[in-house]
Design a protein around this motif. Sequence first.
Motif, PDB file in Angstrom:
ATOM      1  N   VAL A  62       0.836  -1.199   0.000  1.00  0.00           N
ATOM      2  CA  VAL A  62       0.000   0.000   0.000  1.00  0.00           C
ATOM      3  C   VAL A  62       0.872   1.250   0.000  1.00  0.00           C
ATOM      4  N   LEU A  63       1.934   1.234   0.761  1.00  0.00           N
ATOM      5  CA  LEU A  63       2.865   2.357   0.793  1.00  0.00           C
ATOM      6  C   LEU A  63       3.405   2.633  -0.610  1.00  0.00           C
ATOM      7  N   ALA A  64       3.835   1.588  -1.306  1.00  0.00           N
ATOM      8  CA  ALA A  64       4.348   1.741  -2.671  1.00  0.00           C
ATOM      9  C   ALA A  64       3.260   2.292  -3.583  1.00  0.00           C
ATOM     10  N   TYR A  65       2.068   1.749  -3.461  1.00  0.00           N
ATOM     11  CA  TYR A  65       0.948   2.192  -4.297  1.00  0.00           C
ATOM     12  C   TYR A  65       0.653   3.675  -4.085  1.00  0.00           C
ATOM     13  N   GLY A  73       2.862   6.725 -11.232  1.00  0.00           N
ATOM     14  CA  GLY A  73       3.619   5.475 -11.346  1.00  0.00           C
ATOM     15  C   GLY A  73       2.704   4.270 -11.329  1.00  0.00           C
ATOM     16  N   THR A  74       3.322   3.104 -11.402  1.00  0.00           N
ATOM     17  CA  THR A  74       2.573   1.851 -11.483  1.00  0.00           C
ATOM     18  C   THR A  74       3.134   0.821 -10.519  1.00  0.00           C
ATOM     19  N   VAL A  75       2.233   0.114  -9.850  1.00  0.00           N
ATOM     20  CA  VAL A  75       2.591  -1.046  -9.036  1.00  0.00           C
ATOM     21  C   VAL A  75       1.762  -2.214  -9.533  1.00  0.00           C
ATOM     22  N   ALA A  76       2.419  -3.340  -9.778  1.00  0.00           N
ATOM     23  CA  ALA A  76       1.706  -4.548 -10.191  1.00  0.00           C
ATOM     24  C   ALA A  76       2.290  -5.732  -9.426  1.00  0.00           C
ATOM     25  N   ILE A  77       1.518  -6.808  -9.406  1.00  0.00           N
ATOM     26  CA  ILE A  77       1.926  -8.020  -8.696  1.00  0.00           C
ATOM     27  C   ILE A  77       1.705  -9.205  -9.619  1.00  0.00           C
ATOM     28  N   CYS A  78       2.658 -10.133  -9.616  1.00  0.00           N
ATOM     29  CA  CYS A  78       2.495 -11.336 -10.429  1.00  0.00           C
ATOM     30  C   CYS A  78       2.867 -12.579  -9.629  1.00  0.00           C
ATOM     31  N   GLY A  79       2.416 -13.708 -10.137  1.00  0.00           N
ATOM     32  CA  GLY A  79       2.798 -15.001  -9.579  1.00  0.00           C
ATOM     33  C   GLY A  79       2.212 -15.327  -8.224  1.00  0.00           C
ATOM     34  N   VAL A  80       1.065 -14.772  -7.911  1.00  0.00           N
ATOM     35  CA  VAL A  80       0.462 -14.988  -6.590  1.00  0.00           C
ATOM     36  C   VAL A  80      -0.161 -16.382  -6.522  1.00  0.00           C
ATOM     37  N   LYS A  81       0.204 -17.126  -5.500  1.00  0.00           N
ATOM     38  CA  LYS A  81      -0.386 -18.455  -5.285  1.00  0.00           C
ATOM     39  C   LYS A  81      -1.846 -18.305  -4.861  1.00  0.00           C
ATOM     40  N   ASP A  82      -2.631 -19.345  -5.112  1.00  0.00           N
ATOM     41  CA  ASP A  82      -4.079 -19.301  -4.851  1.00  0.00           C
ATOM     42  C   ASP A  82      -4.418 -18.853  -3.438  1.00  0.00           C
ATOM     43  N   TYR A  83      -3.756 -19.436  -2.445  1.00  0.00           N
ATOM     44  CA  TYR A  83      -4.113 -19.123  -1.065  1.00  0.00           C
ATOM     45  C   TYR A  83      -3.691 -17.705  -0.671  1.00  0.00           C
ATOM     46  N   GLU A  86      -6.324 -15.329  -2.179  1.00  0.00           N
ATOM     47  CA  GLU A  86      -7.504 -15.233  -1.319  1.00  0.00           C
ATOM     48  C   GLU A  86      -7.351 -14.102  -0.303  1.00  0.00           C
ATOM     49  N   VAL A  87      -6.138 -13.920   0.226  1.00  0.00           N
ATOM     50  CA  VAL A  87      -5.875 -12.829   1.169  1.00  0.00           C
ATOM     51  C   VAL A  87      -6.123 -11.494   0.472  1.00  0.00           C
ATOM     52  N   PHE A  88      -5.651 -11.381  -0.775  1.00  0.00           N
ATOM     53  CA  PHE A  88      -5.866 -10.148  -1.542  1.00  0.00           C
ATOM     54  C   PHE A  88      -7.361  -9.914  -1.789  1.00  0.00           C
ATOM     55  N   GLU A  89      -8.082 -10.970  -2.099  1.00  0.00           N
ATOM     56  CA  GLU A  89      -9.510 -10.835  -2.380  1.00  0.00           C
ATOM     57  C   GLU A  89     -10.302 -10.468  -1.129  1.00  0.00           C
ATOM     58  N   VAL A  90     -10.014 -11.132  -0.017  1.00  0.00           N
ATOM     59  CA  VAL A  90     -10.731 -10.871   1.232  1.00  0.00           C
ATOM     60  C   VAL A  90     -10.458  -9.446   1.716  1.00  0.00           C
ATOM     61  N   SER A  91      -9.223  -8.984   1.547  1.00  0.00           N
ATOM     62  CA  SER A  91      -8.858  -7.648   2.009  1.00  0.00           C
ATOM     63  C   SER A  91      -9.261  -6.550   1.015  1.00  0.00           C
ATOM     64  N   ILE A  96      -7.204  -2.955  -5.840  1.00  0.00           N
ATOM     65  CA  ILE A  96      -6.196  -1.898  -5.867  1.00  0.00           C
ATOM     66  C   ILE A  96      -5.037  -2.257  -6.792  1.00  0.00           C
ATOM     67  N   PHE A  97      -4.558  -3.495  -6.653  1.00  0.00           N
ATOM     68  CA  PHE A  97      -3.371  -3.925  -7.388  1.00  0.00           C
ATOM     69  C   PHE A  97      -3.738  -4.817  -8.563  1.00  0.00           C
ATOM     70  N   PRO A  98      -3.200  -4.519  -9.741  1.00  0.00           N
ATOM     71  CA  PRO A  98      -3.384  -5.458 -10.847  1.00  0.00           C
ATOM     72  C   PRO A  98      -2.582  -6.730 -10.555  1.00  0.00           C
ATOM     73  N   LEU A  99      -3.251  -7.878 -10.652  1.00  0.00           N
ATOM     74  CA  LEU A  99      -2.609  -9.170 -10.400  1.00  0.00           C
ATOM     75  C   LEU A  99      -2.480  -9.921 -11.725  1.00  0.00           C
ATOM     76  N   TYR A 100      -1.277 -10.392 -12.017  1.00  0.00           N
ATOM     77  CA  TYR A 100      -1.019 -11.114 -13.256  1.00  0.00           C
ATOM     78  C   TYR A 100      -0.491 -12.508 -12.934  1.00  0.00           C
TER      79      TYR A 100
END
Length: 110
Positions: A62-65, A73-83, A86-91, A96-100
Motif C-alpha cells: 500500500v505504501l508503494a501504491y 507510477g505503477t505497481v503490479a503483482i504477479c505469480g500470486v499463489k491461490d491461497y 484469497e488474502v488479496f480478495e478478502v482484504s 487496488i493492485f493489478p494481479l497477473y
Amino acid sequence: MALNQIEEGGVVILAVDGNLDGEGTQTLEDTVVGLLEDGTTKLLFDFSGLDYINSSGLRVLVLAYQRLKKNSGTVAICGVKDYIQEVFEVSGYDKIFPLYPTRTEALGAV
C-alpha cells in the motif's frame, strides 16, 4: 525471506521468496522506499516464490501504491499463489493492485 531485485524494460522487479513477515517486511520496505526515492516509477512484485504474507507485508504494498500513484507510477503483482490471492480478495487489495499470473504478462501490461 529472500529478495531479488532486477530491472527489465524500465520496470524494477522485486522477487520475494519465502515468508513476508517480521524482519523481511522491514527489508522490503527499506528497499521499496529507496527505489522510490531514487525515482522508480514502475514496480513489479513477483510473488511466485512467496509462501506467506502478513498485514505488515500488505502495508508495504500500500505504501508503494500510494507514493507511486502521486507520481503517475505503477505497481503490479504477479505469480500470486491461490491461497495468497484469497488474502488479496478478502482484504479488497485485488481491486487496488493489478494481479497477473506470470511475470511476462505483467511486464507486457506495465
